[in-house]
Design a protein around this motif. Structure first.
Motif, PDB file in Angstrom:
ATOM      1  N   SER A 468      59.106  -9.194   2.601  1.00 25.72           N
ATOM      2  CA  SER A 468      57.823  -9.894   2.667  1.00 25.72           C
ATOM      3  C   SER A 468      57.309 -10.273   1.291  1.00 25.72           C
ATOM      4  O   SER A 468      57.300  -9.470   0.360  1.00 25.72           O
ATOM      5  CB  SER A 468      56.794  -8.997   3.368  1.00 25.72           C
ATOM      6  OG  SER A 468      55.479  -9.412   3.086  1.00 25.72           O
ATOM      7  N   ARG A 469      56.835 -11.518   1.182  1.00 29.64           N
ATOM      8  CA  ARG A 469      56.302 -11.986  -0.099  1.00 29.64           C
ATOM      9  C   ARG A 469      55.029 -11.227  -0.482  1.00 29.64           C
ATOM     10  O   ARG A 469      54.653 -11.175  -1.659  1.00 29.64           O
ATOM     11  CB  ARG A 469      56.032 -13.482  -0.061  1.00 29.64           C
ATOM     12  CG  ARG A 469      54.895 -13.901   0.843  1.00 29.64           C
ATOM     13  CD  ARG A 469      54.508 -15.366   0.689  1.00 29.64           C
ATOM     14  NE  ARG A 469      55.644 -16.263   0.839  1.00 29.64           N
ATOM     15  CZ  ARG A 469      55.967 -17.169  -0.083  1.00 29.64           C
ATOM     16  NH1 ARG A 469      55.265 -17.276  -1.186  1.00 29.64           N
ATOM     17  NH2 ARG A 469      56.975 -17.969   0.126  1.00 29.64           N
ATOM     18  N   THR A 477      65.187 -13.868  -1.982  1.00 28.70           N
ATOM     19  CA  THR A 477      65.231 -14.012  -0.525  1.00 28.70           C
ATOM     20  C   THR A 477      65.991 -15.261  -0.116  1.00 28.70           C
ATOM     21  O   THR A 477      65.789 -15.798   0.964  1.00 28.70           O
ATOM     22  CB  THR A 477      63.801 -14.059   0.056  1.00 28.70           C
ATOM     23  OG1 THR A 477      63.104 -15.182  -0.516  1.00 28.70           O
ATOM     24  CG2 THR A 477      63.040 -12.777  -0.250  1.00 28.70           C
ATOM     25  N   GLU A 483      60.158 -16.458   6.559  1.00 26.91           N
ATOM     26  CA  GLU A 483      59.188 -15.563   5.946  1.00 26.91           C
ATOM     27  C   GLU A 483      58.615 -14.690   7.063  1.00 26.91           C
ATOM     28  O   GLU A 483      58.112 -15.205   8.074  1.00 26.91           O
ATOM     29  CB  GLU A 483      58.066 -16.351   5.281  1.00 26.91           C
ATOM     30  CG  GLU A 483      57.046 -15.487   4.583  1.00 26.91           C
ATOM     31  CD  GLU A 483      57.572 -14.787   3.337  1.00 26.91           C
ATOM     32  OE1 GLU A 483      57.036 -13.720   2.991  1.00 26.91           O
ATOM     33  OE2 GLU A 483      58.530 -15.311   2.719  1.00 26.91           O
ATOM     34  N   TYR A 496      48.690 -19.184   4.938  1.00 29.20           N
ATOM     35  CA  TYR A 496      50.101 -19.593   4.967  1.00 29.20           C
ATOM     36  C   TYR A 496      50.242 -20.900   5.740  1.00 29.20           C
ATOM     37  O   TYR A 496      50.940 -21.826   5.323  1.00 29.20           O
ATOM     38  CB  TYR A 496      50.956 -18.507   5.608  1.00 29.20           C
ATOM     39  CG  TYR A 496      52.445 -18.696   5.370  1.00 29.20           C
ATOM     40  CD1 TYR A 496      53.087 -17.979   4.370  1.00 29.20           C
ATOM     41  CD2 TYR A 496      53.201 -19.590   6.121  1.00 29.20           C
ATOM     42  CE1 TYR A 496      54.450 -18.146   4.123  1.00 29.20           C
ATOM     43  CE2 TYR A 496      54.549 -19.767   5.889  1.00 29.20           C
ATOM     44  CZ  TYR A 496      55.172 -19.040   4.891  1.00 29.20           C
ATOM     45  OH  TYR A 496      56.516 -19.213   4.654  1.00 29.20           O
ATOM     46  N   HIS A 502      55.199 -24.194   1.541  1.00 28.93           N
ATOM     47  CA  HIS A 502      56.117 -23.158   2.013  1.00 28.93           C
ATOM     48  C   HIS A 502      57.349 -23.801   2.641  1.00 28.93           C
ATOM     49  O   HIS A 502      57.243 -24.634   3.545  1.00 28.93           O
ATOM     50  CB  HIS A 502      55.439 -22.252   3.036  1.00 28.93           C
ATOM     51  CG  HIS A 502      54.359 -21.389   2.463  1.00 28.93           C
ATOM     52  ND1 HIS A 502      54.561 -20.562   1.383  1.00 28.93           N
ATOM     53  CD2 HIS A 502      53.062 -21.223   2.823  1.00 28.93           C
ATOM     54  CE1 HIS A 502      53.439 -19.930   1.100  1.00 28.93           C
ATOM     55  NE2 HIS A 502      52.512 -20.311   1.948  1.00 28.93           N
ATOM     56  N   LEU A 506      56.694 -19.047   9.048  1.00 30.57           N
ATOM     57  CA  LEU A 506      56.223 -17.662   9.068  1.00 30.57           C
ATOM     58  C   LEU A 506      56.363 -17.091  10.465  1.00 30.57           C
ATOM     59  O   LEU A 506      55.923 -17.692  11.448  1.00 30.57           O
ATOM     60  CB  LEU A 506      54.760 -17.584   8.626  1.00 30.57           C
ATOM     61  CG  LEU A 506      54.110 -16.191   8.678  1.00 30.57           C
ATOM     62  CD1 LEU A 506      54.781 -15.238   7.707  1.00 30.57           C
ATOM     63  CD2 LEU A 506      52.613 -16.278   8.394  1.00 30.57           C
TER      64      LEU A 506
END
Length: 1007
Positions: A468-469, A477, A483, A496, A502, A506
């Protein structure tokens, strides 16, 4: 001790003589028996399930007899049924722990006193197997085991929930054979199997023999290449053989028609390519399966084929070119009696129940489930996040969370678990994501797992939440496609979704902790999932409570949890955290999830004209399988009803419909309810199964649900008489006699025609029995003294009695010892000629306090008060943040019907949004309650203190009295047992507020 190589503590030895992993299949003698899927119909299959001789030792060091030898007499041993977990069969210690290891944290070493289970049985090999290669397959053994055939060592394996296959051909003899197995409870692999579950041991999945030709197809890998427009596809069938043979491949559609075939002279590795025109695609909504038959001499292998394409475009997760939201749950292999041994029908029951509640995704937390479970997911239609058998959570407590994943000595063990996961399940269309385990830190070994997985299978996505960020923002990663997060705040999820930079979508692999009376935050998550394309959805934690069925000393049955069996360390009832009970009875949380993730959205456009907008939220299906019915109710009574039939709307399309009212629109408050139900029975539900509903208030000109009646107005005008008897004020009318106590500042008696309606004085209440999701905040509540708050009366002022009413004004506080009062308030009680008591309360809280659990009035009613009628949200319980699955109506039920039997008793059964309620005896004698605004209402035979003191359901002692709570507000339930804190908008966090409620003694049959 018998002489053994002590490989269970050697990270360089994961197996001895074990076959290389392969795809799951059973060889059959012909296509017809293969198509049946019934293993017993195969002449090449022989089960070893059944009764085995068994002996349990508390330590492997106590194993001194050569039990595996032919001459050894095990006839005096116990018998145990295989498959099973030996703890559920009466051996060893039932033990539940979540994070903490049950052994000293000293990898790779385990205690010398390592429990061992010895298994022995005899079997006879079929005569027509002469000349065959014979393999024995263990689908699951926890945690490691040694194998002997006819006294000869055959192999060793570890890795509890992944198969182990051995070629025992050279050890098998004609006639009677003996198989012996020694299972150890712990090995170095135990450090990789620290999942949140009961720690079971033994041969817990199927054991069987397979007979193969000398040259046979050992492995099959089915790959696909589908054109973007889906007009054609290539099916690449990679074969691995043990020798030279002629292989024929047939692909048949669901109707049994051959659509493609090919042949090859295979030797080692070969590929057969099949061309398919206009393939019917597989998805969870329409799980269309082809069947691939691989024929090799006298063997036939069968594989389901689902054509589907998985990709990510512009950070949007897609299946077959369509953006898809994963509406998932986390599921353990779990049975209330058998532990981790799960019968086939139990799996089917789980999946059908999920399907009926609109779930489309299962994460196999946190290990590969039984292989037959994936076959069912292919067939019934589920997306599967298939997870490696890997978790090292206990290292987070003991020191370095990343200790093992950064240690090169453990790389082989890490990667082995990815290999065996992927190789076993690679041909299942339901598997859309490979997961590299759970809560094990992050480092080089996880990267090695992910890189191997992507190289072996680039048709699916690779996931691992541990990268996980939020915790490892600078980690490498590159090998992960998604994600992933657990229990993020809504603010994080929204941020997010709002960020277009991104590159990865997610996925919330765990969110909304469904423990006990929860979860209470589902709608907010799904509002975000639908709002932002780069949010994939997620999996609720978790599917079912993991209670073990057991008996109390008095013989009563209950579901046990951690600590109930003397197990240490344990995490108590943290395993009781599911949407359904251990015996699969849905909790209200599952009903809430069903409605929140429903595949149909119904919204008002112009209610005065009866026009609604219906949006199809299915990703691939139109709405032709659903029928839409409507009902118009006024004050809980049906005015009109009808059906719209089926509606034409493609996936993700919206249409406008008109409700064809035939009658004149009635006055007053009316509610329109529209339901979407199955037109026809399916594999998972009967015709008429409700999929979704929506309710709309049609008009609100009249504010009262039940308009004032003339007779009631006349009653109120009747005279009121007041007398005093010491501290008591006696208020009487034509048919009532109420007693107000000055010292207590409240009514101690309410009666009509001599029938008492109270069993204790009315009182204010701010405490609730903590829910599991209150486990963090309830420490603050107790620290503030909420649980011991009692009433202090400062002053009581009596108004000058009027002919038709009298008022008592009480200045009071609520507080307990050691603390300043929680709040100060003023209560104005007014009694009129009808006998109705109106309460107007104004409250001010002390600064610096946490939000209140609740505030309201508590009425204890006499024994025999069993009937409840109310108008509000129902039919089941609801809270301010858990009310999407209920609808406004008039409900008649028993007090016991309002109780929710959570395994650990807690606050339950409240009805949010109640407008009026009547609680009476069977004769209809009791109290009616009305609010100026909707209130939360509960009636129970248990007080909050009763619920809080009981650790288990069977420990509750039912009171004869009925305890009624009339709450101005109650705080929401949330999911903070593991998830984020309760949202502020769902907290009773007001510093000042007013509350109005009316109580009136009634004889219902006379009104």
């Amino acid at each position: 001790m018998i002489k053994l190589d002590r490989v269970w503590e050697d990270t360089s030895v994961l197996h001895i003589h074990r076959e290389e992993p392969r795809s799951y299949y059973i060889p059959y003698g012909d296509a017809a028996s293969a198509r049946s899927g019934k293993r017993s119909r195969s002449p090449l299959f022989q089960t070893l399930n059944g009764a085995w001789k068994f002996r349990y030792h508390e330590s492997v060091q106590d194993v001194t007899d050569p039990f595996y030898e032919d001459a050894f007499d095990a006839s005096s041993w116990d018998e145990i049924v295989v498959p099973s977990c030996w703890q559920t069969e009466g051996y060893d210690q039932l033990h539940y722990t979540n994070v903490n290891y049950p052994i000293p944290v000293d990898p790779p070493y385990v205690p010398d006193a390592n429990p061992a289970g010895l298994y022995v049985r005899e079997f006879t090999v079929r005569e027509d197997w002469t000349g065959k290669q014979v393999y024995t397959m263990f689908e699951g053994v926890n945690s490691c085991f040694y194998l002997w055939i006819n006294g000869q060592f055959a192999g060793y394996s570890q890795g509890s929930r992944i198969p182990a296959e051995f070629n025992v051909s050279g050890l098998i003899r004609p006639g009677t054979n003996r198989i012996a197995v020694m299972v150890l409870k712990w090995c170095d692999g135990t450090y990789l199997e620290d999942q949140d579950l009961w720690r079971f041991s033994g041969i817990f999945r199927d054991v069987y023999l397979l007979a193969r030709d000398e040259a046979h197809v050992r492995d099959v890998f089915i790959k696909q290449d589908i054109l973007p427009d889906h007009s054609s596809a290539k099916l690449l069938c990679e074969l691995e053989t043990t020798g030279s043979l002629d292989a024929l491949v047939l692909l048949q559609d669901a109707e049994g028609t051959t659509v493609a075939k090919g042949a090859v002279r295979a030797d080692g590795r070969s590929v057969i390519t099949l061309d398919i025109e206009n393939p019917v695609l597989w998805n969870a909504e329409q799980p269309y399966l082809y069947e691939l038959f691989v024929q090799d001499g006298r063997e036939v292998l069968r594989f389901p084929v689902g054509f589907r394409r998985i990709d990510i475009i512009d950070s949007v997760f897609r299946i077959n070119g369509q953006a898809v939201k994963l509406k998932g749950v986390n599921r353990h292999d779990s049975h209330p009696d058998l532990g981790q041994t799960v019968p086939l029908n139990h799996m089917i029951r789980d999946l059908k129940l999920m399907k009926r509640h609109n779930v489309n995704t299962v994460r196999t937390s946190h290990y590969p489930n039984d292989p037959r479970f994936l076959e069912l997911c292919d067939q019934i239609g589920f997306y599967v996040v298939d997870e490696a058998d890997l978790e090292c959570h206990g290292l987070a407590v003991s020191g370095d969370f990343h200790q093992l994943t950064r240690d090169p000595d453990w790389e082989k063990a890490f990667v082995d678990r990815a290999i065996r996961l992927v190789e076993r399940d690679k041909n299942h269309p339901c598997v859309i994501i490979w997961s590299m385990g759970n809560e094990s830190g992050y480092g080089r070994n996880h990267i090695a797992m992910a890189e191997w997985t992507r190289k072996r299978d680039d048709s699916r996505l690779v996931h691992y939440e541990g990268a996980s960020r939020r915790y490892h923002g600078d980690a490498d990663t590159e090998a992960l496609d998604i994600e992933s997060e657990m229990y993020p705040t809504l603010e994080y999820v929204e941020s997010y979704g709002q960020n277009p930079d991104h590159a990865k979508p997610l996925f919330l692999c765990e969110y909304s902790h469904a423990m006990g009376n929860g979860p209470g935050d589902l709608k907010e998550y799904w509002d975000l999932f639908y709002a932002y394309p780069n949010l994939m959805g997620g999996c609720v934690w978790e599917w079912n409570d993991h209670g073990i069925r057991t008996q109390a000393p008095d013989g009563r049955e209950y579901f046990g949890y951690g600590g109930d069996f003397g197990d240490h360390p344990n995490d108590g009832n943290f395993c009781i955290d599911g949407l359904v009970s251990p015996d699969r009875v849905p909790h209200a949380g599952l009903l809430e999830l069903k409605q929140v993730i429903a595949p149909v959205r119904m919204e008002a456009e112009d209610l005065s004209r009866g026009t609604l907008i219906i949006t199809n939220l299915y990703d691939f299906s139109d709405l032709s399988h659903l029928t839409f019915d409507w009902t118009l109710e006024r004050c809980g009574e049906i005015v009109e009803q009808g059906s719209l039939g089926t509606i034409q709307a493609g996936p993700q399309e919206s249409v406008t419909v008109i409700i064809p009212f035939q009658k004149a629109f009635p006055d007053g408050r009316c509610f329109l309810t529209l339901t979407a139900s199955l037109c026809e029975s399916t594999e998972w539900a009967d015709r008429g199964e409700e999929i979704a509903f929506a309710q709309f208030e049609m008009a609100a000109e009249d504010s009262a649900v039940q308009p004032e009646q003339g007779w009631l107005t006349a009653l109120r005008a009747r005279p009121v008489h007041v007398t005093e008897d010491g501290a008591q004020l006696i208020v009487t009318g034509m048919d009532f006699r109420h007693v107000f106590d000055r010292n207590l500042g409240t009514f101690v008696r309410i009666s009509k025609q001599g029938v008492d309606m109270l069993a204790a004085p009315l009182s204010f209440s701010i405490w609730r029995a903590p829910t599991d999701n209150d486990r963090n905040v309830h420490r603050q509540w107790k620290g503030a003294g909420f649980h011991r708050a009692g009433t202090k009366v400062y002053q009581v002022r009596i108004s000058e009695p009027q002919d038709d009413a009298i008022e008592m004004t009480v200045d009071f506080s609520l507080g307990g010892y050691m603390k300043h009062p929680v709040l100060h308030g003023q209560a104005v009680w007014r009694v009129d000629g009808s006998g109705e008591i109106a309460l107007a309360t104004s409250v001010k809280l002390r600064e610096g306090l946490p939000f209140l659990p609740r505030f309201g009035l508590k009425a204890v009613m006499p024994a025999g008060t069993e009937e409840v009628e109310y108008f509000g949200l129902g039919p089941h319980a609801s809270y301010v943040d858990k009310r999407q699955s209920v609808r406004v109506g008039k409900y008649l039920l028993r007090v016991d019907d309002m109780f929710e039997p959570y395994i650990m008793p807690q606050e339950n059964g409240s009805r949010y949004g109640t407008e009026w309620a009547t609680v009476t005896s069977e004769r209809g004698m009791g109290l009616a309650f009305h609010g100026n605004t909707p209130f939360s209402f509960n009636a129970s035979h248990y007080s909050p203190e009763d619920l809080e003191e009981a650790a288990h359901l069977h420990q509750l002692v039912k009171r004869k009295e009925t305890i009624v709570h009339l709450d101005y507000k109650m705080s929401g339930v949330g999911s903070n047992s593991c998830g984020p804190e309760l949202l502020e908008k769902y907290r009773l966090d007001e510093r000042e507020f007013e509350f109005f409620i009316r109580l009136r003694p009634v004889f219902k049959e006379d009104e």
